[in-house]
Design a protein around this motif. Structure first.
Motif: not given
Length: 113
Positions: A32-46, A86-91
């Protein structure tokens, strides 16, 4: 007056609750964090991670206090780990089924962007 527009973090937390009504299982946290980091800043992910951690840790029947540094340490631990494709695709599939508007996040890894 129209209702206030929810912040990006609030919107994402709402989608996470829809996709994971029982809470985010440990095996899905890193992807989930990996997915979020693809579009969001580190501040937004945090910000999202803190909101999710707080929501998950709040127990109305408990008097236990969770310190900010404990949440911070958990977030640092999760955000420093890598997820498999694989985990990213599942999430992504779980979130897509819940109406996640960023469901294409998993395709970025395949396209090299």
């Amino acid at each position: 007056m129209p209702p206030p527009i929810p912040s990006l973090a609030q919107s994402i937390l709402a989608w996470l609750r829809a996709g994971y009504p029982e809470g985010i299982p440990p095996k899905d946290r890193i992807p989930l964090i990996a997915l979020l980091r693809r579009r969001l800043t580190d501040v937004e992910v945090r910000e999202i991670a803190i909101g999710a951690a707080l929501a998950e840790l709040i127990d109305e029947n408990s008097d236990q206090v969770i310190r900010g540094d404990e949440i911070s340490a958990q977030i640092t631990d999760v955000t420093s780990q890598n997820a498999s494709d694989e985990d990213i695709a599942r999430v992504a599939a779980v979130l897509s089924a819940a109406g996640w508007p960023l469901a294409d996040l998993d395709t970025d890894a395949d396209s090299g962007t």
